[in-house]
Design a protein around this motif. Structure first.
Motif, PDB file in Angstrom:
ATOM      1  N   ALA A  35       0.840  -0.960  -0.102  1.00 19.67           N
ATOM      2  CA  ALA A  35       0.012  -0.271  -0.154  1.00 19.67           C
ATOM      3  C   ALA A  35       0.799   1.156  -0.079  1.00 19.67           C
ATOM      4  O   ALA A  35       0.371   2.417  -0.543  1.00 19.67           O
ATOM      5  CB  ALA A  35      -0.981  -0.214   1.166  1.00 19.67           C
ATOM      6  N   LEU A  36       1.943   1.368   0.495  1.00 25.07           N
ATOM      7  CA  LEU A  36       3.021   2.210   0.327  1.00 25.07           C
ATOM      8  C   LEU A  36       3.670   2.646  -0.952  1.00 25.07           C
ATOM      9  O   LEU A  36       4.081   3.630  -1.267  1.00 25.07           O
ATOM     10  CB  LEU A  36       4.197   2.015   1.372  1.00 25.07           C
ATOM     11  N   ARG A  37       3.598   1.537  -1.776  1.00 22.37           N
ATOM     12  CA  ARG A  37       4.449   1.817  -2.938  1.00 22.37           C
ATOM     13  C   ARG A  37       3.888   2.868  -4.053  1.00 22.37           C
ATOM     14  O   ARG A  37       4.849   3.540  -4.594  1.00 22.37           O
ATOM     15  CB  ARG A  37       4.486   0.388  -3.763  1.00 22.37           C
ATOM     16  N   PRO A  38       2.627   2.965  -4.253  1.00 24.28           N
ATOM     17  CA  PRO A  38       2.251   3.947  -5.101  1.00 24.28           C
ATOM     18  C   PRO A  38       2.655   5.394  -4.660  1.00 24.28           C
ATOM     19  O   PRO A  38       2.803   6.022  -5.584  1.00 24.28           O
ATOM     20  CB  PRO A  38       0.508   4.005  -4.956  1.00 24.28           C
ATOM     21  N   GLY A  39       2.544   5.585  -3.256  1.00 27.45           N
ATOM     22  CA  GLY A  39       3.041   6.913  -2.980  1.00 27.45           C
ATOM     23  C   GLY A  39       4.454   7.216  -3.223  1.00 27.45           C
ATOM     24  O   GLY A  39       4.907   8.159  -3.591  1.00 27.45           O
ATOM     25  N   ASN A  40       5.196   6.056  -2.760  1.00 31.31           N
ATOM     26  CA  ASN A  40       6.498   6.169  -2.975  1.00 31.31           C
ATOM     27  C   ASN A  40       6.844   6.326  -4.526  1.00 31.31           C
ATOM     28  O   ASN A  40       7.766   7.321  -4.668  1.00 31.31           O
ATOM     29  CB  ASN A  40       7.503   5.015  -2.412  1.00 31.31           C
ATOM     30  N   LYS A  41       6.233   5.726  -5.427  1.00 32.04           N
ATOM     31  CA  LYS A  41       6.820   5.827  -6.907  1.00 32.04           C
ATOM     32  C   LYS A  41       5.959   7.249  -7.344  1.00 32.04           C
ATOM     33  O   LYS A  41       6.749   7.637  -7.883  1.00 32.04           O
ATOM     34  CB  LYS A  41       5.562   4.979  -7.630  1.00 32.04           C
ATOM     35  N   ASP A  42       5.018   7.567  -6.740  1.00 34.63           N
ATOM     36  CA  ASP A  42       4.542   9.257  -7.127  1.00 34.63           C
ATOM     37  C   ASP A  42       5.682  10.144  -6.537  1.00 34.63           C
ATOM     38  O   ASP A  42       5.963  11.029  -7.521  1.00 34.63           O
ATOM     39  CB  ASP A  42       3.251   9.326  -6.548  1.00 34.63           C
ATOM     40  N   ARG A  43       6.028  10.234  -5.587  1.00 36.89           N
ATOM     41  CA  ARG A  43       7.032  10.988  -5.098  1.00 36.89           C
ATOM     42  C   ARG A  43       8.320  10.991  -5.860  1.00 36.89           C
ATOM     43  O   ARG A  43       9.165  12.080  -6.162  1.00 36.89           O
ATOM     44  CB  ARG A  43       7.283  10.826  -3.580  1.00 36.89           C
ATOM     45  N   LEU A  44       8.769   9.640  -6.186  1.00 39.97           N
ATOM     46  CA  LEU A  44       9.982   9.601  -7.021  1.00 39.97           C
ATOM     47  C   LEU A  44       9.841  10.071  -8.411  1.00 39.97           C
ATOM     48  O   LEU A  44      10.624  11.022  -8.883  1.00 39.97           O
ATOM     49  CB  LEU A  44      10.119   8.071  -7.216  1.00 39.97           C
ATOM     50  N   PHE A  45       8.627   9.936  -9.060  1.00 38.13           N
ATOM     51  CA  PHE A  45       8.453  10.449 -10.364  1.00 38.13           C
ATOM     52  C   PHE A  45       8.429  12.006 -10.428  1.00 38.13           C
ATOM     53  O   PHE A  45       8.746  12.424 -11.214  1.00 38.13           O
ATOM     54  CB  PHE A  45       7.166   9.769 -11.106  1.00 38.13           C
ATOM     55  N   ASP A  46       7.632  12.570  -9.367  1.00 40.41           N
ATOM     56  CA  ASP A  46       7.577  13.838  -9.102  1.00 40.41           C
ATOM     57  C   ASP A  46       9.138  14.332  -9.093  1.00 40.41           C
ATOM     58  O   ASP A  46       9.419  15.600  -9.870  1.00 40.41           O
ATOM     59  CB  ASP A  46       6.780  14.301  -8.045  1.00 40.41           C
ATOM     60  N   GLY A  47       9.916  13.940  -8.345  1.00 35.94           N
ATOM     61  CA  GLY A  47      11.290  14.404  -8.161  1.00 35.94           C
ATOM     62  C   GLY A  47      12.036  14.254  -9.396  1.00 35.94           C
ATOM     63  O   GLY A  47      12.763  15.202  -9.558  1.00 35.94           O
ATOM     64  N   LEU A  48      11.874  13.059 -10.045  1.00 39.96           N
ATOM     65  CA  LEU A  48      12.673  12.892 -11.299  1.00 39.96           C
ATOM     66  C   LEU A  48      12.228  14.035 -12.390  1.00 39.96           C
ATOM     67  O   LEU A  48      13.230  14.592 -12.850  1.00 39.96           O
ATOM     68  CB  LEU A  48      12.375  11.581 -11.826  1.00 39.96           C
ATOM     69  N   SER A  49      10.908  14.131 -12.534  1.00 34.19           N
ATOM     70  CA  SER A  49      10.522  15.316 -13.328  1.00 34.19           C
ATOM     71  C   SER A  49      11.105  16.609 -13.115  1.00 34.19           C
ATOM     72  O   SER A  49      11.175  17.496 -13.922  1.00 34.19           O
ATOM     73  CB  SER A  49       8.776  15.242 -13.559  1.00 34.19           C
ATOM     74  N   ALA A  50      10.887  16.842 -11.698  1.00 31.69           N
ATOM     75  CA  ALA A  50      11.447  18.235 -11.423  1.00 31.69           C
ATOM     76  C   ALA A  50      12.862  18.329 -11.602  1.00 31.69           C
ATOM     77  O   ALA A  50      12.919  19.747 -11.756  1.00 31.69           O
ATOM     78  CB  ALA A  50      10.900  18.412  -9.844  1.00 31.69           C
TER      79      ALA A  50
END
Length: 163
Positions: A35-50
């Protein structure tokens, strides 16, 4: 001479370990981690894009009961780039604490952690025996993670012939 007959050892007592509760606790813990994975992935992809990183490649190799990430490379289009020195939140559950722990990790460390997590989830034991090798692609634009996995194995075939 007297012959002594062999005797059987007394049977073992039934186990007092409740395997069903152990498996249920493991399944509950794994569900919390999942259940934690989607949030971790979202934060990672947001950080990579930024950071302007369009994708990240991760190569891994394992054999002989050890395995490791060989390289983690960041790309902006077709150009290799360095990871920026920024940290993002990563949610984790540790073995000794059932509560969610928020850690601050670098983008590269989150990529590495997720790669190891997905390897363990999809191909547990990838590092054992002949091991496996492959590559992840973390695509920031598509917000997906692709895994190419190559499993090594040894084969043996026995042929017998009577003539």
């Amino acid at each position: 001479m007297t012959q002594v007959e062999p005797t059987l050892a007394a049977p073992m007592l039934p186990s007092t370990i409740d395997l069903a509760s152990i498996f249920a606790a493991h399944a509950e813990r794994q569900a919390r981690i999942d259940a934690l994975r989607p949030g971790n992935k979202d934060r990672l992809f947001d950080g990579l894009s930024a950071a302007g990183i369009t994708y990240v490649t991760v190569t891994f190799d394992g054999e002989g009961d050890s395995g490791q990430i060989e390289s983690i490379d960041a790309w902006a289009g077709e150009k290799a780039v360095e990871f920026p020195a920024v940290e993002i939140a990563y949610a984790a559950i540790t073995w000794d604490n059932p509560e969610v722990e928020m850690r601050q990790l670098s983008l590269e460390d989150v990529v590495e952690q997720l790669a190891y997590d997905f390897l363990g989830d999809t191909h547990d034991g990838w590092e054992n025996d002949g091991g496996a090798y492959g590559e992840f692609c973390f695509d920031a634009a598509a917000r997906c993670i692709h895994l190419e996995f190559n499993e090594r194995f040894t084969s043996s075939e026995l042929y017998t012939h009577d003539f």
